[in-house]
Design a protein around this motif. Structure first.
Motif, PDB file in Angstrom:
ATOM      1  N   ARG A 126       0.723  -1.238  -0.023  1.00 31.20           N
ATOM      2  CA  ARG A 126      -0.033  -0.040  -0.054  1.00 31.20           C
ATOM      3  C   ARG A 126       0.756   1.192  -0.249  1.00 31.20           C
ATOM      4  NH1 ARG A 126      -4.299  -1.935  -2.027  1.00 31.20           N
ATOM      5  NH2 ARG A 126      -5.579  -3.439  -0.649  1.00 31.20           N
ATOM      6  N   TRP A 127       2.157   1.235   0.521  1.00 32.42           N
ATOM      7  CA  TRP A 127       2.895   2.497   0.554  1.00 32.42           C
ATOM      8  C   TRP A 127       3.199   3.125  -0.598  1.00 32.42           C
ATOM      9  CZ3 TRP A 127       7.494   2.604  -1.816  1.00 32.42           C
ATOM     10  CH2 TRP A 127       8.110   1.462  -2.043  1.00 32.42           C
ATOM     11  N   PRO A 128       3.399   2.577  -1.961  1.00 32.20           N
ATOM     12  CA  PRO A 128       3.757   3.216  -3.084  1.00 32.20           C
ATOM     13  C   PRO A 128       2.673   4.474  -3.514  1.00 32.20           C
ATOM     14  CG  PRO A 128       3.856   0.884  -3.520  1.00 32.20           C
ATOM     15  CD  PRO A 128       3.128   0.924  -2.338  1.00 32.20           C
ATOM     16  N   ALA A 129       1.308   4.311  -2.981  1.00 33.77           N
ATOM     17  CA  ALA A 129       0.606   5.433  -3.684  1.00 33.77           C
ATOM     18  C   ALA A 129       0.668   6.763  -2.807  1.00 33.77           C
ATOM     19  CB  ALA A 129      -0.798   4.931  -3.317  1.00 33.77           C
ATOM     20  N   PRO A 130       1.094   6.787  -1.660  1.00 32.78           N
ATOM     21  CA  PRO A 130       1.331   8.032  -0.730  1.00 32.78           C
ATOM     22  C   PRO A 130       2.680   8.435  -1.135  1.00 32.78           C
ATOM     23  CG  PRO A 130       0.826   6.190   0.925  1.00 32.78           C
ATOM     24  CD  PRO A 130       0.667   5.737  -0.525  1.00 32.78           C
ATOM     25  N   ALA A 131       3.755   7.446  -1.353  1.00 37.25           N
ATOM     26  CA  ALA A 131       5.290   7.544  -1.761  1.00 37.25           C
ATOM     27  C   ALA A 131       5.059   8.467  -3.295  1.00 37.25           C
ATOM     28  CB  ALA A 131       5.811   6.466  -1.707  1.00 37.25           C
ATOM     29  N   ALA A 132       4.203   7.814  -3.933  1.00 40.95           N
ATOM     30  CA  ALA A 132       4.065   8.542  -5.524  1.00 40.95           C
ATOM     31  C   ALA A 132       3.824   9.909  -5.389  1.00 40.95           C
ATOM     32  CB  ALA A 132       3.186   7.734  -6.269  1.00 40.95           C
ATOM     33  N   VAL A 133       2.715  10.519  -4.366  1.00 41.52           N
ATOM     34  CA  VAL A 133       2.281  11.701  -4.313  1.00 41.52           C
ATOM     35  C   VAL A 133       3.617  12.539  -3.738  1.00 41.52           C
ATOM     36  CG1 VAL A 133       0.844  13.118  -2.783  1.00 41.52           C
ATOM     37  CG2 VAL A 133      -0.063  11.065  -3.804  1.00 41.52           C
ATOM     38  N   VAL A 134       4.171  12.242  -2.764  1.00 42.05           N
ATOM     39  CA  VAL A 134       5.406  12.749  -2.239  1.00 42.05           C
ATOM     40  C   VAL A 134       6.434  13.108  -3.334  1.00 42.05           C
ATOM     41  CG1 VAL A 134       7.357  12.620  -0.651  1.00 42.05           C
ATOM     42  CG2 VAL A 134       4.998  12.140   0.059  1.00 42.05           C
ATOM     43  N   LEU A 135       6.680  11.856  -4.019  1.00 42.89           N
ATOM     44  CA  LEU A 135       7.577  12.094  -5.064  1.00 42.89           C
ATOM     45  C   LEU A 135       7.337  13.004  -6.310  1.00 42.89           C
ATOM     46  CD1 LEU A 135      10.143  10.586  -6.363  1.00 42.89           C
ATOM     47  CD2 LEU A 135       9.017   9.082  -7.611  1.00 42.89           C
ATOM     48  N   VAL A 136       5.941  12.959  -6.725  1.00 47.25           N
ATOM     49  CA  VAL A 136       5.534  13.921  -7.658  1.00 47.25           C
ATOM     50  C   VAL A 136       5.664  15.123  -7.212  1.00 47.25           C
ATOM     51  CG1 VAL A 136       3.407  14.636  -8.924  1.00 47.25           C
ATOM     52  CG2 VAL A 136       4.003  12.328  -8.979  1.00 47.25           C
ATOM     53  N   ALA A 137       5.335  15.563  -5.740  1.00 49.80           N
ATOM     54  CA  ALA A 137       5.432  17.153  -5.285  1.00 49.80           C
ATOM     55  C   ALA A 137       6.906  17.382  -5.225  1.00 49.80           C
ATOM     56  CB  ALA A 137       4.838  16.894  -3.961  1.00 49.80           C
ATOM     57  N   GLY A 138       7.673  16.407  -4.982  1.00 53.54           N
ATOM     58  CA  GLY A 138       9.105  16.839  -4.860  1.00 53.54           C
ATOM     59  C   GLY A 138       9.654  17.119  -6.377  1.00 53.54           C
ATOM     60  N   GLY A 139       9.181  16.257  -7.294  1.00 51.81           N
ATOM     61  CA  GLY A 139       9.587  16.406  -8.544  1.00 51.81           C
ATOM     62  C   GLY A 139       9.068  17.754  -9.231  1.00 51.81           C
ATOM     63  N   ALA A 140       7.791  18.235  -8.764  1.00 48.47           N
ATOM     64  CA  ALA A 140       7.413  19.404  -9.115  1.00 48.47           C
ATOM     65  C   ALA A 140       8.043  20.622  -8.534  1.00 48.47           C
ATOM     66  CB  ALA A 140       5.873  19.558  -8.867  1.00 48.47           C
ATOM     67  N   LEU A 141       8.456  20.715  -7.344  1.00 46.92           N
ATOM     68  CA  LEU A 141       9.498  21.530  -6.628  1.00 46.92           C
ATOM     69  C   LEU A 141      10.761  21.595  -7.388  1.00 46.92           C
ATOM     70  CD1 LEU A 141       8.578  21.142  -2.830  1.00 46.92           C
ATOM     71  CD2 LEU A 141       8.037  23.083  -4.602  1.00 46.92           C
ATOM     72  N   LEU A 142      11.274  20.586  -7.665  1.00 43.79           N
ATOM     73  CA  LEU A 142      12.569  20.285  -8.302  1.00 43.79           C
ATOM     74  C   LEU A 142      12.598  21.228  -9.780  1.00 43.79           C
ATOM     75  CD1 LEU A 142      15.505  19.592  -8.601  1.00 43.79           C
ATOM     76  CD2 LEU A 142      14.639  17.254  -9.887  1.00 43.79           C
ATOM     77  N   PHE A 143      11.625  21.049 -10.671  1.00 46.90           N
ATOM     78  CA  PHE A 143      11.243  21.602 -11.849  1.00 46.90           C
ATOM     79  C   PHE A 143      11.021  23.025 -11.583  1.00 46.90           C
ATOM     80  CE2 PHE A 143       8.206  23.116 -15.307  1.00 46.90           C
ATOM     81  CZ  PHE A 143       9.191  22.625 -16.437  1.00 46.90           C
ATOM     82  N   VAL A 144      10.235  23.589 -10.680  1.00 48.52           N
ATOM     83  CA  VAL A 144      10.239  24.879 -10.720  1.00 48.52           C
ATOM     84  C   VAL A 144      11.635  25.634 -10.013  1.00 48.52           C
ATOM     85  CG1 VAL A 144       9.205  26.510  -9.041  1.00 48.52           C
ATOM     86  CG2 VAL A 144       7.805  24.692  -9.928  1.00 48.52           C
ATOM     87  N   ALA A 145      12.273  24.894  -9.308  1.00 47.25           N
ATOM     88  CA  ALA A 145      13.732  25.636  -9.015  1.00 47.25           C
ATOM     89  C   ALA A 145      14.580  25.596 -10.124  1.00 47.25           C
ATOM     90  CB  ALA A 145      14.173  24.648  -7.778  1.00 47.25           C
ATOM     91  N   TRP A 146      14.358  24.446 -11.017  1.00 39.78           N
ATOM     92  CA  TRP A 146      15.331  24.372 -12.065  1.00 39.78           C
ATOM     93  C   TRP A 146      15.004  25.596 -12.945  1.00 39.78           C
ATOM     94  CZ3 TRP A 146      14.339  23.182 -17.259  1.00 39.78           C
ATOM     95  CH2 TRP A 146      15.317  22.864 -18.031  1.00 39.78           C
ATOM     96  N   LEU A 147      13.674  25.787 -13.261  1.00 36.05           N
ATOM     97  CA  LEU A 147      13.288  26.736 -14.097  1.00 36.05           C
ATOM     98  C   LEU A 147      13.648  28.327 -13.564  1.00 36.05           C
ATOM     99  CD1 LEU A 147       9.463  26.057 -15.345  1.00 36.05           C
ATOM    100  CD2 LEU A 147      11.822  26.151 -16.587  1.00 36.05           C
ATOM    101  N   ARG A 148      13.674  28.473 -12.320  1.00 34.03           N
ATOM    102  CA  ARG A 148      14.014  29.545 -11.769  1.00 34.03           C
ATOM    103  C   ARG A 148      15.504  30.098 -11.891  1.00 34.03           C
ATOM    104  NH1 ARG A 148      10.231  30.622  -6.500  1.00 34.03           N
ATOM    105  NH2 ARG A 148       8.390  30.728  -7.780  1.00 34.03           N
ATOM    106  N   GLN A 149      16.317  28.965 -11.915  1.00 41.90           N
ATOM    107  CA  GLN A 149      17.817  29.156 -12.111  1.00 41.90           C
ATOM    108  C   GLN A 149      18.239  29.349 -13.701  1.00 41.90           C
ATOM    109  OE1 GLN A 149      20.564  26.849 -12.762  1.00 41.90           O
ATOM    110  NE2 GLN A 149      19.294  25.281 -13.872  1.00 41.90           N
ATOM    111  N   VAL A 150      17.161  28.768 -14.471  1.00 44.58           N
ATOM    112  CA  VAL A 150      17.868  28.861 -15.767  1.00 44.58           C
ATOM    113  C   VAL A 150      17.844  30.380 -16.516  1.00 44.58           C
ATOM    114  CG1 VAL A 150      17.101  28.301 -18.228  1.00 44.58           C
ATOM    115  CG2 VAL A 150      17.039  26.508 -16.094  1.00 44.58           C
TER     116      VAL A 150
END
Length: 165
Positions: free
Chosen positions: A141-165
């Motif tokens: 059962r753990w992958p579903a909540p972990a996927a939510v956290v992973l997608v949120a972290g990936g979105a933050l990484l993408f936004v941070a990457w866009l701001r430094q470009v």
């Protein structure tokens, strides 16, 4: 080199998960068996499970493609450093000469590719757990909540990457 082929398969499965998220359930269950030799016993069909898997698997697939893009970009910039660098090499890694900066950037860009491959293979293994958890009979059962956290972290990484470009 027998350890290298499974890593490539799991990385390929991780990259294939994004287009698979929009496919029918039987296709999503068949691909792990064909690509990885891992079977997923289907759970009784549920629209909630299917939609949840599509959204979460697609989100993790987007994170996977973004990481693959960063890996390719890092390797390209490292190898082609003289073409993409500015004239100010004083603060560059390996500087102040162009040859030193090029050597360091090329070594890092190419040298980190195995780390990126491990990350992508790990995401492929995670995608398999997510498929088993949401579409399979006996998955965790753990992958579903972990996927939510992973997608949120990936979105933050993408936004941070866009701001430094």
């Amino acid at each position: 080199m027998s350890w290298f082929r499974p890593l490539l398969r799991y990385a390929a499965y991780a990259l294939r998960a994004l287009p698979l998220a929009a496919r029918r359930i039987p296709t999503r269950l068949r691909v792990p068996r064909r690509m990885l030799g891992e079977s997923v016993l289907p759970h009784k069909f549920s629209a909630l499970r299917s939609v949840s898997h599509s959204v979460l698997s697609g989100g993790v697939g987007l994170v996977t493609w973004f990481l693959a893009f960063l890996a390719a970009l890092g390797a390209f910039r490292g190898v082609c450093y003289p073409l993409v660098a500015s004239d100010d090499l004083e603060d560059s890694w390996g500087g102040p000469t162009l040859a030193g900066a090029w050597a360091v950037h090329a070594a890092l860009g190419v040298g980190l590719l195995p780390v990126w491959l491990l990350a992508l293979a790990g995401l492929g293994a995670f995608q398999l757990r997510l498929t088993r958890g949401l579409l399979g009979r006996n998955g965790p059962r753990w992958p579903a909540p972990a996927a939510v956290v992973l997608v949120a972290g990936g979105a933050l990484l993408f936004v941070a990457w866009l701001r430094q470009v």
